[in-house]
Design an enzyme around this catalytic site. Structure first.
Site, PDB file in Angstrom:
ATOM      1  CG  ASP B 137      -2.075  -0.990   1.064  1.00 47.47           C
ATOM      2  OD1 ASP B 137      -2.315  -1.399  -0.105  1.00 47.47           O
ATOM      3  OD2 ASP B 137      -2.685  -1.369   2.068  1.00 47.47           O
ATOM      4  CB  CYS B 138       3.478   2.472   2.186  1.00 40.47           C
ATOM      5  SG  CYS B 138       4.086   0.891   2.792  1.00 40.47           S
ATOM      6  CE1 TYR B 139       8.832   3.096  -0.044  1.00 40.59           C
ATOM      7  CE2 TYR B 139       7.856   1.819   1.751  1.00 40.59           C
ATOM      8  CZ  TYR B 139       8.712   2.821   1.311  1.00 40.59           C
ATOM      9  OH  TYR B 139       9.438   3.534   2.216  1.00 40.59           O
TER      10      TYR B 139
END
Lengths: 135, 391
Positions: B137-139
């Site tokens: 989700d963050c990368y």
């Protein structure tokens, strides 16, 4: 008497003919084969050391050229890339002649064309791959 | 009567420091004696240039847009280690390019590996980065490809876990076939003997008990400035020693670190060792502060007084038997011939003495010009012989 190291390139159609033996028979020249190979495309490569009278030598080479053989002096063949050589000395372990020597003043490796027989052992033994083959 | 590093640095700043190389100090001591040299000389510089496999570089690539948490990465097709944060990678000197035939056709050429990637970066050449990720989700990014240069990555540090071995084996081959080792090509039946140390110029042989070289020591590294980070892996000081304190077996090592920017491919060169693998030749120079007469006595060591073990690399080394065939001095090794088991054997070095000399000379110039100050070690490196107070 002259003694020269030469590289002969045989075209495809000459590979199966006895060309070099004529140097002995008809031109009184002695030769020592330093390297011989036939490439996958059937061009021949022969590195010779040829010894004889200068006039015979010139006539012998003339004959080879007339057979379509391309001739180069050997000294052009193994070259050192001076930029890449680190003068480590690993090549000394494999050089069969004194062509690669350590100068014990500067501790640099000296490469002398004259004594190189183009065996190419140094080419792959050189860690920075400074020794290059140029045919 | 001793000097402190602070006093020596004061003289360096004023351009008054007297600096000699570890070669020059030999004759100087012969001429003037230990006491006068200790009084008049401030720094002794050392140097070495040879293949050091335990080397590599940390690189932070900067963040991609969208961001990527790299799972696998290649630099010019050479795999880099990615098991750290998102865009941090480590490229090791001996890692081989993907699809290299290795030793399938023996002996393999090993033309391009991690050491060559590091050399290319330092030379300012473009290097192709290919990275893969599983996406989070963050990368979210899963693929990233671009050319990088040393200029445009975020950080790039050389960080070598084991360099500058204090002494090393002399490799020979007792078998009847040619063998291809990390010590070079070894011809059969004692055909040749290969050695790999700068001997009297080698940093750790000039401070054999690590009296001055410690954590934080500023050094010449790969043409730039680096530091001793720690003792190196396999650092072993509990070894037999000559009267002059030098170990007669491979002994101490150092871990070193330094910014790749500012380094020079002349002192950081990718090597291909036939039949063995790729590696990196590293140039290291260490300044030794002349604190007292003891420092001078150690730094004045000559090739004739440094002994190396001769080891068979056909059976004894690979099988780890520990057998040593004999001992020879670096003076003998440098003469071009040694005698092993009654046979005269030609020698070849793998460590470039001319470049070691060059490095010691450059470091000397830097110090004399006031551009390079000495550091007080934060902590000395472990050394059994020093700690026991044994000479």
């Amino acid at each position: 008497m002259v003694r020269h190291k030469i590289v002969l390139h045989f075209p495809h159609e000459q590979v199966d003919k006895p060309v070099v033996s004529k140097l002995v028979r008809d031109y009184n020249l002695d030769f020592n084969i330093l390297k011989a190979s036939i490439t996958p495309r059937e061009e021949g490569l022969l590195v010779l050391e040829v010894t004889g009278e200068e006039a015979d030598y010139d006539r012998g080479l003339e004959y080879l050229r007339s057979c379509g053989v391309d001739i180069q002096p050997l000294s052009q063949d193994i070259r050192r890339n001076e930029e890449r050589c680190t003068h480590c000395g690993a090549c000394l372990a494999v050089c069969p002649t004194e062509a690669l020597r350590l100068d014990r003043e500067t501790w640099e490796v000296r490469f002398s064309d004259d004594e190189c027989v183009a065996c190419e052992l140094c080419v792959r033994a050189c860690p920075p791959r400074a020794m290059e083959v140029h045919y | 009567m001793g000097k402190t590093i602070a006093e020596i640095n004061e003289r360096i700043r004023k351009g008054e420091a007297v600096v000699v190389t570890a070669e020059e100090i030999i004759d100087l001591v012969e001429e003037k004696g230990v006491e006068e040299v200790a009084r008049t000389v401030d720094v002794v510089t050392t140097g070495t240039f040879g293949p050091m496999c335990s080397s590599g570089a940390f690189i932070n690539l900067g963040h991609a847009q969208p961001r990527i948490k790299i799972h696998r990465a290649w630099l010019n097709e050479v795999p880099a280690y990615c098991g750290i944060a998102a865009v941090d990678i480590y490229i090791g000197a001996t890692e081989m390019a993907e699809h290299d035939p290795l030793n399938e056709v023996f002996p393999g050429d090993f033309r391009y590996g991690g050491g060559h990637v590091i050399e290319d970066l330092v030379a300012g050449r473009r290097v192709h980065l290919r990275a893969e990720a599983y996406g989070t989700d963050c990368y979210p990014n899963r693929r990233w490809e671009k050319d990088i240069t040393l200029e445009d990555v975020k950080e790039a540090w050389l960080f070598n876990p084991r360099n500058a071995y204090q002494n090393y084996n002399v490799a020979v081959n007792l078998s009847e076939r040619v063998i291809y080792t990390y010590m070079g090509v070894l011809r059969p039946n004692l055909g040749n003997a290969n050695y790999c140390s700068a001997g009297q110029l080698s940093p750790l042989l000039n401070d054999p008990l690590f009296r001055t070289i410690g954590i934080g020591t500023r050094i010449f590294l790969g043409g730039g400035v680096g530091y001793v980070a720690w003792h190196g892996t396999q650092h072993n000081t509990d070894v037999p020693r000559a009267d002059n304190g030098t170990p007669t077996r491979p002994a101490g090592t150092i871990a070193v670190i330094g910014d790749l920017r500012g380094m020079n491919p002349r002192y950081l060169t990718g090597y291909s060792i036939l039949g063995y693998g790729a590696t990196l030749a590293v140039g290291i120079g260490i300044p030794i502060p002349v604190l007292d007469e003891e420092v001078v006595r150690y730094a004045a060591v000559r090739d004739a007084d440094i002994t190396a073990p001769v080891v068979d690399y056909s059976v004894d080394y690979p099988q780890g038997t520990g057998r040593v065939l004999g001992e020879v001095t670096y003076a003998e090794l440098k003469s071009g011939r040694i005698v092993v088991e009654g046979k005269e054997v030609p020698t070849a070095p793998l460590s470039s003495y001319s470049r070691a000399r060059e490095i010691a000379g450059i470091l000397k110039d830097w110090i004399r010009q006031g551009r390079f100050l000495l550091t007080e070690p934060v902590e000395l490196l472990p050394c059994a012989a020093r700690e026991k107070g044994v000479r």
